[in-house]
Structures are given as C-alpha cells and as structure tokens.
Design an enzyme around this catalytic site. Structure first.
Site, mmCIF file in Angstrom:
data_model
loop_
_atom_site.group_PDB
_atom_site.id
_atom_site.type_symbol
_atom_site.label_atom_id
_atom_site.label_comp_id
_atom_site.label_asym_id
_atom_site.label_seq_id
_atom_site.Cartn_x
_atom_site.Cartn_y
_atom_site.Cartn_z
ATOM 1 N N ARG A 102 -18.096 -3.241 18.034
ATOM 2 C CA ARG A 102 -17.268 -4.444 17.718
ATOM 3 C C ARG A 102 -15.739 -4.473 18.457
ATOM 4 N NH1 ARG A 102 -16.389 -5.195 11.856
ATOM 5 N NH2 ARG A 102 -18.645 -5.971 11.983
ATOM 6 N N CYS B 184 -19.220 -6.525 3.194
ATOM 7 C CA CYS B 184 -18.686 -5.473 3.886
ATOM 8 C C CYS B 184 -17.174 -5.177 3.080
ATOM 9 C CB CYS B 184 -18.421 -5.523 5.253
ATOM 10 S SG CYS B 184 -17.416 -4.129 5.992
ATOM 11 N N CYS C 288 0.729 -1.200 0.029
ATOM 12 C CA CYS C 288 0.075 0.130 0.097
ATOM 13 C C CYS C 288 0.918 1.374 0.059
ATOM 14 C CB CYS C 288 -0.752 -0.072 1.344
ATOM 15 S SG CYS C 288 -2.166 1.319 1.342
ATOM 16 N N CYS D 279 0.135 4.467 7.183
ATOM 17 C CA CYS D 279 -0.493 4.489 8.545
ATOM 18 C C CYS D 279 0.572 3.771 9.458
ATOM 19 C CB CYS D 279 -1.759 3.636 8.282
ATOM 20 S SG CYS D 279 -2.829 4.544 6.889
HETATM 21 S S1 SF4 Z 1 -4.219 1.115 6.893
HETATM 22 FE FE1 SF4 Z 1 -2.938 2.672 5.481
HETATM 23 S S2 SF4 Z 1 -1.344 1.628 5.092
HETATM 24 FE FE2 SF4 Z 1 -2.769 0.004 5.815
HETATM 25 S S3 SF4 Z 1 -3.538 -0.826 3.936
HETATM 26 FE FE3 SF4 Z 1 -5.108 0.727 4.694
HETATM 27 S S4 SF4 Z 1 -4.513 2.730 3.585
HETATM 28 FE FE4 SF4 Z 1 -2.719 1.131 3.259
#
Ligand code: SF4
Length: 313
Positions: free
Chosen positions: A260, A128, A52, A56
C-alpha cells in the site's frame, strides 16, 4: 509463491538490481498474483486523536510534542458508523480505525472499539484497527468481534528504530504482531521511508517482514510527512528512486501481499504514483485525511485511475 527464506543479503541482491531488471521482475511478480489493473482502497479514521504517551519521532499525536493536533476523546460509535458508511459509498472496501494509544487497556474504551468493529463489519466492510500494543486475550477479543486486520507497523529496521522511538522497542512491536497472528488476525504491517534511515535500514526492514513465518497480508509503505513540532520536521526530501526500489523489492519478496502507498501520497506526483502502481503497489488509502495529515483527494484518485485505465476495488 511466497518466498520461504529471505535474509538481508537476498533482499539486497534484489533491491540493488539495475532498475530495469528490478522493475521487470516486480511487474512480473505482480501479474502472477494480482490483476495489475486493480487497486484496493481503504479509508482510515482517527477514532481517538492525540495525547499519546509515546515519543515516535514522526508522529504529531505524541503528548510530548506541540503540534497542530488537538487531542480528542474516543469517538462515539454513531460517528464511526457514519464515517464508515460514507467510506463505503465512496468505494472503500476496508475501513481502518486508529487510536493514539500506547496499547490497549481492558475496560469501557476497548469495549467501545469492539463495538465499532462489529458495526463496521455489519456494513459489509473489512475492518482494521491500529491501537498500539496488544496482549493475547485482547487480540482474541478483537478476533471474536470479527476484526479482519490488525495494523502495527515495524516502521524501520531494528538498528534504526531507537533513533525514532525510545518509549518502546522493536521486540515490543514483534510481540504484538505475534499475538495478533496467533489469534488468527490478518496483519497489516509496514514502515516509513524518508526518516533519515539508510538503504541498509530499508533492506533490513523488508527482510524482517519477509522472514516472518506468516508475512503480513497488507504492507503499508509510508513516505515521511514532516510535521512541525516533531523531531523529524526538518527531514530533507526523499529520493523517489529509493521509494520505487522499496516498492518493487517488497512486491518481489512478498508476492501475495497487498503493498500500500500510504502516508505521503499527497506529496507524490502522479508520475511517481503511477510508477509505484506499475512496480506492484496495489492498495491506497482514499479520502482527504489520514489520521492527522492530508491525503490525496477522492476526485484526483478517480481521475488518475481513469487516465491509467485502472480501477479501484
Ligand atoms: S505513532 Fe507512536 S506517538 Fe503516534 S499515536 Fe502511535 S504510539 Fe502514539
């Protein structure tokens, strides 16, 4: 009844009540809207893992980090159907699919996700997905495919969010939630505790959720699972009383939502899980894995529910 005006001061007044008063109010609210013996079960499958572009700080799937996660391309529909069938056989009523994308791009991969949604629905499960940011037409395409819930977490407070993520911002998150809601999708939206945020941040997140015009029907509360290779790998353990206050406050201010216990449940004692259920948590993920981390095993959940005289639905 869902509260109509909830600001941070009102949430704080609830969150900081003496614990016995908070617990009594949460249990009362729970009984008014739900069967307190019932726990809704969802199963979560990663349909596209790792690689990704986002950063994060809690996530093992960012391409910017070296973690245990090995990127995998978008799953084939047959694999997803097999996993969904197994989830249904194991008692799950909702099947959640996660793709490690910054957001949805139009084209063949998205078409395949739409086909996954249709296939999961045909099995009689609620569907979902969590796919990152969405444009309005993509939310409508998901709705037209029969999607029930779109998951997009706010993670934490607006103030603390930049400490956790720098590649997109809080308003991006709110815009996606708004597009999903405008398309008529139900929302699954919650956050993560234990990332180093303050009590003020937890209160602000709860207030943000409660202040939505149509609050999320499903509110996952994740306890940070520190993962080697991520910026939050060294976070100290989290005070369980703060977790319980978070659950109880959510139950009071969002009395009609499923709350949850999500990531981090495998690290919680049965006593802590039990207290969270008593305080109004009424949904869990079942199955051995949650995207890229361990989850409580089906057998241990069944034993716990039997011991408590509760049941999964
Ligand atoms: S939480 Fe953030 S880094 Fe992880 S897959 Fe989702 S968007 Fe990408």
């Amino acid at each position: 009844m869902q509260l109509t005006h909830v600001d941070a001061a009102a949430v704080r007044a609830i969150y900081e009540r003496p614990f016995p008063e908070l617990a009594f109010a949460a249990m009362s609210a729970h009984r008014e809207a739900f069967d307190p013996l019932a726990i809704q079960r969802s199963t979560l499958l990663s349909v596209k893992t790792g690689g990704c572009s986002e950063d994060c700080g809690y996530c093992a799937q960012s391409a910017r980090r070296t973690t245990h996660v090995r990127p995998e391309p978008l799953a084939e529909i047959e694999e997803v159907v097999a996993a969904a069938r197994a989830a249904k056989d194991g008692g799950a009523t909702r099947f959640c699919m996660g793709a490690a994308w910054r957001g949805v791009k139009d084209g063949a991969p998205f078409e395949r996700v739409l086909a996954m949604v249709r296939a999961v629905n045909e099995l009689g499960l609620e569907s979902c997905v969590t796919l990152g940011s969405l444009q309005p037409h993509q939310a409508e395409a998901l709705r037209d495919a029969g999607l029930h819930y779109y998951n997009h977490n706010l993670d934490t407070s607006r103030e603390y969010y930049p400490q956790v993520v720098s590649t997109h911002d809080y308003d991006d998150r709110l815009a996606t939630l708004s597009h999903a809601r405008s398309a008529g999708l139900k929302l699954c939206c919650g956050g993560i505790v234990g990332m180093g945020e303050s009590r003020d941040d937890r209160i602000a997140l709860i207030a943000e959720l409660a202040a939505m015009e149509s609050p999320p029907e499903s509110v996952p509360v994740n306890l940070l699972v520190p993962i080697e290779g991520t910026p939050l790998a060294a976070r100290a353990s989290f005070d369980p009383i703060e977790l319980m206050r978070t659950i109880a406050t959510l139950r009071i201010v969002l009395p009609l939502s499923h709350i949850r216990l999500a990531a981090g449940r495998a690290e919680m004692s049965v006593e802590l899980q039990t207290l969270c259920f008593l305080l109004g948590a009424n949904s869990i993920f079942s199955g051995d894995r949650l995207l890229t981390t361990e989850n409580a095993a089906l057998d241990s959940d069944a034993a716990l529910f039997a011991a408590l005289g509760m049941y999964a639905e």
